[in-house]
Scaffold this motif. Sequence first.
Motif, PDB file in Angstrom:
ATOM      1  N   VAL A 223      -8.340 -17.634 -52.816  1.00 48.78           N
ATOM      2  CA  VAL A 223      -8.449 -16.680 -52.734  1.00 48.78           C
ATOM      3  C   VAL A 223      -8.809 -15.697 -51.477  1.00 48.78           C
ATOM      4  CG1 VAL A 223      -5.943 -15.144 -52.129  1.00 48.78           C
ATOM      5  CG2 VAL A 223      -5.642 -17.440 -52.733  1.00 48.78           C
ATOM      6  N   ALA A 224      -9.673 -15.174 -52.675  1.00 50.88           N
ATOM      7  CA  ALA A 224     -10.582 -13.674 -52.353  1.00 50.88           C
ATOM      8  C   ALA A 224     -11.818 -14.291 -51.386  1.00 50.88           C
ATOM      9  CB  ALA A 224     -10.695 -12.792 -53.656  1.00 50.88           C
ATOM     10  N   ALA A 225     -12.032 -15.136 -51.944  1.00 50.87           N
ATOM     11  CA  ALA A 225     -13.243 -15.944 -51.692  1.00 50.87           C
ATOM     12  C   ALA A 225     -13.167 -16.033 -49.560  1.00 50.87           C
ATOM     13  CB  ALA A 225     -14.152 -16.797 -51.811  1.00 50.87           C
ATOM     14  N   ILE A 226     -12.270 -17.096 -49.658  1.00 49.74           N
ATOM     15  CA  ILE A 226     -11.490 -17.369 -48.051  1.00 49.74           C
ATOM     16  C   ILE A 226     -11.541 -16.160 -47.226  1.00 49.74           C
ATOM     17  CG2 ILE A 226     -10.014 -18.857 -46.207  1.00 49.74           C
ATOM     18  CD1 ILE A 226     -10.283 -20.416 -49.771  1.00 49.74           C
ATOM     19  N   LEU A 227     -10.369 -15.183 -48.517  1.00 49.81           N
ATOM     20  CA  LEU A 227     -10.194 -13.729 -47.105  1.00 49.81           C
ATOM     21  C   LEU A 227     -11.167 -13.001 -46.499  1.00 49.81           C
ATOM     22  CD1 LEU A 227      -6.417 -13.118 -48.637  1.00 49.81           C
ATOM     23  CD2 LEU A 227      -6.727 -14.234 -46.384  1.00 49.81           C
ATOM     24  N   SER A 228     -11.740 -13.106 -48.110  1.00 48.93           N
ATOM     25  CA  SER A 228     -13.269 -12.128 -47.181  1.00 48.93           C
ATOM     26  C   SER A 228     -14.186 -12.586 -46.379  1.00 48.93           C
ATOM     27  CB  SER A 228     -13.837 -11.631 -48.522  1.00 48.93           C
ATOM     28  OG  SER A 228     -12.995 -11.073 -49.640  1.00 48.93           O
ATOM     29  N   LEU A 229     -14.597 -14.219 -46.581  1.00 44.22           N
ATOM     30  CA  LEU A 229     -15.300 -14.360 -45.052  1.00 44.22           C
ATOM     31  C   LEU A 229     -14.780 -14.326 -43.848  1.00 44.22           C
ATOM     32  CD1 LEU A 229     -16.795 -17.476 -47.638  1.00 44.22           C
ATOM     33  CD2 LEU A 229     -17.836 -15.789 -46.262  1.00 44.22           C
ATOM     34  N   VAL A 230     -13.732 -14.757 -43.808  1.00 46.15           N
ATOM     35  CA  VAL A 230     -12.398 -14.449 -43.011  1.00 46.15           C
ATOM     36  C   VAL A 230     -12.809 -13.351 -41.758  1.00 46.15           C
ATOM     37  CG1 VAL A 230     -10.730 -15.454 -41.363  1.00 46.15           C
ATOM     38  CG2 VAL A 230     -11.769 -16.890 -42.613  1.00 46.15           C
ATOM     39  N   LEU A 231     -12.260 -12.862 -42.939  1.00 49.84           N
ATOM     40  CA  LEU A 231     -11.829 -11.120 -42.632  1.00 49.84           C
ATOM     41  C   LEU A 231     -13.591 -10.561 -42.052  1.00 49.84           C
ATOM     42  CD1 LEU A 231      -9.607 -10.112 -44.798  1.00 49.84           C
ATOM     43  CD2 LEU A 231      -8.951 -10.463 -42.412  1.00 49.84           C
ATOM     44  N   TYR A 232     -14.500 -10.501 -42.911  1.00 48.36           N
ATOM     45  CA  TYR A 232     -15.959 -10.119 -42.102  1.00 48.36           C
ATOM     46  C   TYR A 232     -15.679 -10.412 -40.990  1.00 48.36           C
ATOM     47  CZ  TYR A 232     -20.433  -8.395 -43.044  1.00 48.36           C
ATOM     48  OH  TYR A 232     -21.764  -7.600 -42.414  1.00 48.36           O
ATOM     49  N   ARG A 233     -15.920 -11.485 -40.674  1.00 54.43           N
ATOM     50  CA  ARG A 233     -16.828 -12.541 -40.193  1.00 54.43           C
ATOM     51  C   ARG A 233     -16.007 -12.539 -38.961  1.00 54.43           C
ATOM     52  NH1 ARG A 233     -17.922 -14.270 -35.670  1.00 54.43           N
ATOM     53  NH2 ARG A 233     -18.931 -16.299 -35.349  1.00 54.43           N
ATOM     54  N   PHE A 234     -14.653 -12.063 -39.046  1.00 55.57           N
ATOM     55  CA  PHE A 234     -14.063 -12.202 -37.478  1.00 55.57           C
ATOM     56  C   PHE A 234     -13.312 -10.484 -37.551  1.00 55.57           C
ATOM     57  CE2 PHE A 234     -13.503 -17.164 -38.163  1.00 55.57           C
ATOM     58  CZ  PHE A 234     -14.070 -17.306 -37.505  1.00 55.57           C
ATOM     59  N   ALA A 235     -13.324 -10.148 -38.266  1.00 57.96           N
ATOM     60  CA  ALA A 235     -13.225  -8.455 -37.703  1.00 57.96           C
ATOM     61  C   ALA A 235     -13.830  -7.430 -38.193  1.00 57.96           C
ATOM     62  CB  ALA A 235     -11.800  -8.527 -38.882  1.00 57.96           C
ATOM     63  N   PHE A 236     -14.245  -7.342 -39.685  1.00 54.80           N
ATOM     64  CA  PHE A 236     -15.224  -6.282 -40.228  1.00 54.80           C
ATOM     65  C   PHE A 236     -16.128  -6.344 -39.364  1.00 54.80           C
ATOM     66  CE2 PHE A 236     -18.049  -4.020 -43.254  1.00 54.80           C
ATOM     67  CZ  PHE A 236     -16.981  -3.290 -43.245  1.00 54.80           C
ATOM     68  N   GLU A 237     -17.284  -6.533 -39.449  1.00 51.06           N
ATOM     69  CA  GLU A 237     -18.413  -6.675 -38.955  1.00 51.06           C
ATOM     70  C   GLU A 237     -18.044  -6.560 -36.924  1.00 51.06           C
ATOM     71  OE1 GLU A 237     -22.624  -9.046 -37.762  1.00 51.06           O
ATOM     72  OE2 GLU A 237     -22.032  -9.047 -39.584  1.00 51.06           O
ATOM     73  N   PHE A 238     -17.582  -6.432 -36.495  1.00 50.96           N
ATOM     74  CA  PHE A 238     -17.387  -6.504 -35.526  1.00 50.96           C
ATOM     75  C   PHE A 238     -16.815  -4.969 -34.969  1.00 50.96           C
ATOM     76  CE2 PHE A 238     -14.372  -6.196 -31.911  1.00 50.96           C
ATOM     77  CZ  PHE A 238     -14.785  -6.510 -30.563  1.00 50.96           C
ATOM     78  N   ILE A 239     -16.333  -4.269 -35.891  1.00 50.48           N
ATOM     79  CA  ILE A 239     -15.673  -3.271 -35.998  1.00 50.48           C
ATOM     80  C   ILE A 239     -17.031  -2.300 -35.880  1.00 50.48           C
ATOM     81  CG2 ILE A 239     -14.233  -1.259 -37.040  1.00 50.48           C
ATOM     82  CD1 ILE A 239     -12.552  -3.565 -37.687  1.00 50.48           C
ATOM     83  N   VAL A 240     -18.166  -2.508 -37.126  1.00 47.66           N
ATOM     84  CA  VAL A 240     -19.165  -2.400 -37.419  1.00 47.66           C
ATOM     85  C   VAL A 240     -19.436  -2.605 -36.627  1.00 47.66           C
ATOM     86  CG1 VAL A 240     -21.425  -1.887 -38.941  1.00 47.66           C
ATOM     87  CG2 VAL A 240     -18.401  -2.496 -40.109  1.00 47.66           C
TER      88      VAL A 240
END
Length: 281
Positions: free
Chosen positions: A172-189
């Motif tokens: 669960v942590a792996a899936i959520l981390s990859l998806v959130l980073y790919r589509f949200a976190f890096e976009f904001i950064v």
Amino acid sequence: MRGLVKAEIRKIFTINLWWGLLIPVVVLSFGAGWLGTAVGTINELESMLGATLPIGLLTVSMSTNFSTIFAALFGALAVSGEYWNKSITTSYLTGNPRGAVLGAKLIVYTAMGLLYGIANVVFASLGGLVGAGLDGFGNPADWFTVGAAGLLSMVLWTLLGVGFGALVANSVAAILSLVLYRFAFEFIVSAFLIGSGTGVDAYLPVAAGSGIVGNLAVPIFISAVAGADEPYVPAEVFELLHFFAGGSYGNPWWASLLTFMGYTAAIAAGGWLLSRRRDVT
């Protein structure tokens, strides 16, 4: 090692995950290849120039950068999925040392990443053929070049996923981390870094991964369209095409490749070190 590789192959093909994640790759790739050629501004530009543009090169890049997340998720579940279903203990006991288990996974998932990459390029190209016809890909050598970069990108994303799954050891942590980073976190950064004008945003993981194909496809497209006038093409045109196809203006594809290979190697090494020390039950 041969026995471990065979065991990994059996693990993959005895469950439905591999084709369950391959289906959205096929659908997205075909859709990106088809619909990407139907963009209104592209049609208007073709009418003005009186020629068919090799837009298929850009749609292959776009489809690759959409689809790599599924390859990464598939790779992440290679290890974290075994922690989830409690089979990791048996894997480590029968495949001692533990590093050999991860090594076998990396070998097999390299081949699976290649399979995902082939499916992506083939169906993106089929979609492009439906939307733009054979002329929409320009020189066959250009198509092979961009397609090969797409295969390489998909393999590296798959291996990054394997390393990340070993690092996190929780599905669960792996899936959520990859998806959130790919589509949200890096976009904001990236939004903050772009304003700084340092160019650091091009070396973030997702930007570097998308640049493997995008930073190759866009210059090839510009060269095919502008020819000898390529040096005089405004930077805004490059930036607009990169927004569409991925990558970033002014960053060569090989720099993106080396950067992303560094991320993949670091994450895989971290996963290998932690998997050697982590307790299993």
